[in-house]
Motif scaffolding. Structure first.
Motif, PDB file in Angstrom:
ATOM      1  N   LEU A  99       0.828  -1.211   0.000  1.00 27.89           N
ATOM      2  CA  LEU A  99       0.000   0.000   0.000  1.00 27.89           C
ATOM      3  C   LEU A  99       0.861   1.259   0.000  1.00 27.89           C
ATOM      4  CD1 LEU A  99      -2.933  -0.839   2.447  1.00 27.89           C
ATOM      5  CD2 LEU A  99      -3.161  -0.001   0.101  1.00 27.89           C
ATOM      6  N   ALA A 100       1.917   1.254   0.798  1.00 23.43           N
ATOM      7  CA  ALA A 100       2.803   2.418   0.861  1.00 23.43           C
ATOM      8  C   ALA A 100       3.449   2.685  -0.498  1.00 23.43           C
ATOM      9  CB  ALA A 100       3.872   2.209   1.935  1.00 23.43           C
ATOM     10  N   VAL A 101       3.932   1.633  -1.151  1.00 21.64           N
ATOM     11  CA  VAL A 101       4.553   1.789  -2.472  1.00 21.64           C
ATOM     12  C   VAL A 101       3.525   2.280  -3.476  1.00 21.64           C
ATOM     13  CG1 VAL A 101       5.712   0.574  -4.361  1.00 21.64           C
ATOM     14  CG2 VAL A 101       6.329   0.077  -1.984  1.00 21.64           C
ATOM     15  N   TYR A 102       2.311   1.740  -3.415  1.00 25.63           N
ATOM     16  CA  TYR A 102       1.254   2.167  -4.344  1.00 25.63           C
ATOM     17  C   TYR A 102       0.906   3.645  -4.148  1.00 25.63           C
ATOM     18  CZ  TYR A 102      -3.410   2.872  -6.199  1.00 25.63           C
ATOM     19  OH  TYR A 102      -4.507   3.398  -6.854  1.00 25.63           O
ATOM     20  N   VAL A 103       0.645   4.043  -2.924  1.00 26.42           N
ATOM     21  CA  VAL A 103       0.290   5.445  -2.649  1.00 26.42           C
ATOM     22  C   VAL A 103       1.420   6.373  -3.082  1.00 26.42           C
ATOM     23  CG1 VAL A 103      -0.196   7.127  -0.833  1.00 26.42           C
ATOM     24  CG2 VAL A 103      -1.315   4.884  -0.790  1.00 26.42           C
ATOM     25  N   HIS A 104       2.643   5.986  -2.803  1.00 24.14           N
ATOM     26  CA  HIS A 104       3.803   6.799  -3.191  1.00 24.14           C
ATOM     27  C   HIS A 104       3.888   6.935  -4.709  1.00 24.14           C
ATOM     28  CE1 HIS A 104       8.121   7.739  -3.836  1.00 24.14           C
ATOM     29  NE2 HIS A 104       7.992   8.418  -2.699  1.00 24.14           N
ATOM     30  N   SER A 105       3.439   5.921  -5.427  1.00 22.72           N
ATOM     31  CA  SER A 105       3.531   5.921  -6.902  1.00 22.72           C
ATOM     32  C   SER A 105       2.467   6.772  -7.580  1.00 22.72           C
ATOM     33  CB  SER A 105       3.419   4.479  -7.440  1.00 22.72           C
ATOM     34  OG  SER A 105       2.085   4.007  -7.364  1.00 22.72           O
ATOM     35  N   LEU A 106       1.483   7.243  -6.821  1.00 18.72           N
ATOM     36  CA  LEU A 106       0.372   7.983  -7.429  1.00 18.72           C
ATOM     37  C   LEU A 106       0.782   9.325  -8.005  1.00 18.72           C
ATOM     38  CD1 LEU A 106      -2.470   7.206  -4.851  1.00 18.72           C
ATOM     39  CD2 LEU A 106      -2.184   6.262  -7.166  1.00 18.72           C
ATOM     40  N   GLY A 107       1.943   9.805  -7.610  1.00 20.61           N
ATOM     41  CA  GLY A 107       2.452  11.047  -8.211  1.00 20.61           C
ATOM     42  C   GLY A 107       2.812  12.105  -7.189  1.00 20.61           C
ATOM     43  N   GLY A 108       2.277  11.975  -5.955  1.00 21.22           N
ATOM     44  CA  GLY A 108       2.575  12.984  -4.951  1.00 21.22           C
ATOM     45  C   GLY A 108       3.649  12.580  -3.988  1.00 21.22           C
ATOM     46  N   GLY A 109       4.133  11.351  -4.100  1.00 21.67           N
ATOM     47  CA  GLY A 109       5.146  10.879  -3.163  1.00 21.67           C
ATOM     48  C   GLY A 109       6.443  11.650  -3.276  1.00 21.67           C
ATOM     49  N   GLU A 110       7.091  11.847  -2.159  1.00 21.60           N
ATOM     50  CA  GLU A 110       8.333  12.625  -2.131  1.00 21.60           C
ATOM     51  C   GLU A 110       9.548  11.700  -2.196  1.00 21.60           C
ATOM     52  OE1 GLU A 110       7.758  14.577   1.564  1.00 21.60           O
ATOM     53  OE2 GLU A 110       6.543  16.169   0.712  1.00 21.60           O
TER      54      GLU A 110
END
Length: 287
Positions: free
Chosen positions: A276-287
């Motif tokens: 889930l963390a990798v997916y959310v980070h991949s959405l475009g807003g991850g730093e």
């Protein structure tokens, strides 16, 4: 016994039926059709004996082969899970940054995280992770608690203001209705609006800036850009949780709303929260 009439043209007896002068011949059924019919009866009997077929009060006959579509599903599912186990074990063994650095694991984590997101997260964050009033948009680069892989993982694992988890993210904006005077609340709302827009009455801004410095800067920062250690939002951009404009800001200052995010670590397990963390980070807003 009454002898049936014989058709003069074909020499075949009739059935005795007649419609509008048309008589029905009593021809025997084609032999191939009869054998096909007998075969279907035999097949149905064999199927009823071999497979689940007859309903009972609380179950059904299991059949001599003891096969069921549900059992076949779980067997196939177990086979698929066994094939995935090596990847799951690798995800469990690595931290999220190592997973993101391995293209095979990263792609698997994004796919698995997307599936887990649709089951557990869309109710609040939306099907496209675009958020809703009171629930953050996960596609932008505005993060209350940080947008790195480690930050996102920690938030998912322990939640926000989730009292059952001792390590949950915790922040609490006090209610200022009994602390500040109504005029002070109007002044500070005008000041906050002035940081990225135009207040209704600019004359309130200087007084509001002082109210902000005395009461709000400790969490939101002197520049009002927020402090992630406290989960305090940036007030200088155009992203708002509970509505923009002076009226919405006044309501939040008087009686602040505090959302709660469950802790997913124990519920979903280490491998799933990492995905889930990798997916959310991949959405475009991850730093």
């Amino acid at each position: 016994m009454t002898k049936r009439e014989v058709d003069e043209v074909t020499g075949v007896e009739t059935t005795g039926h007649e419609w509008d002068g048309i008589r029905e011949l009593d021809n025997p059924m084609p032999r191939w059709w009869l054998w096909t019919w007998y075969a279907t009866i035999a097949w149905a009997l064999a199927y009823a004996i071999a497979y689940p077929a007859w309903p009972l009060i609380s179950s059904s006959t299991s059949g001599m082969l003891e096969w069921s579509s549900r059992g076949a599903f779980w067997q196939e599912n177990a086979s698929v899970e066994a094939g995935r186990q090596s990847i799951i074990d690798a995800i469990k063994a690595k931290d999220v940054n190592e997973i993101a650095g391995d293209e095979t694991l990263r792609q698997y984590a994004i796919a698995g995280g997307a599936a887990a997101f649709k089951v557990n997260c869309v109710q609040c964050h939306g099907s496209g992770a675009q958020g809703a009033p009171g629930f953050p948009n996960l596609n932008d680069d505005d993060w209350l608690w940080g947008g790195t892989l480690d930050d996102i993982l920690l938030t998912i694992q322990h939640g926000v203001r989730f009292e059952e988890d001792d390590d949950t993210r915790m922040s609490q904006m006090p209610a200022y209705a009994d602390v500040l005077e109504p005029q002070e609340i109007r002044d500070v709302a005008a000041y906050v609006v002035s940081l990225n827009g135009t207040p209704r009455d600019a004359s309130h801004v200087p007084a509001g800036e002082q109210v902000f410095a005395d009461n709000c800067a400790v969490c939101h920062g002197e520049d009002a850009k927020g402090i992630r250690d406290f989960g305090a939002p940036n007030l200088t951009d155009a992203i708002w949780f509970y509505g923009s404009g002076e009226d919405a800001i006044m309501r939040q200052v008087e009686h602040p709303q505090h959302g709660v995010m469950p802790a997913w670590g124990e519920r979903l397990g280490d491998a799933t929260v990492k995905q889930l963390a990798v997916y959310v980070h991949s959405l475009g807003g991850g730093e």
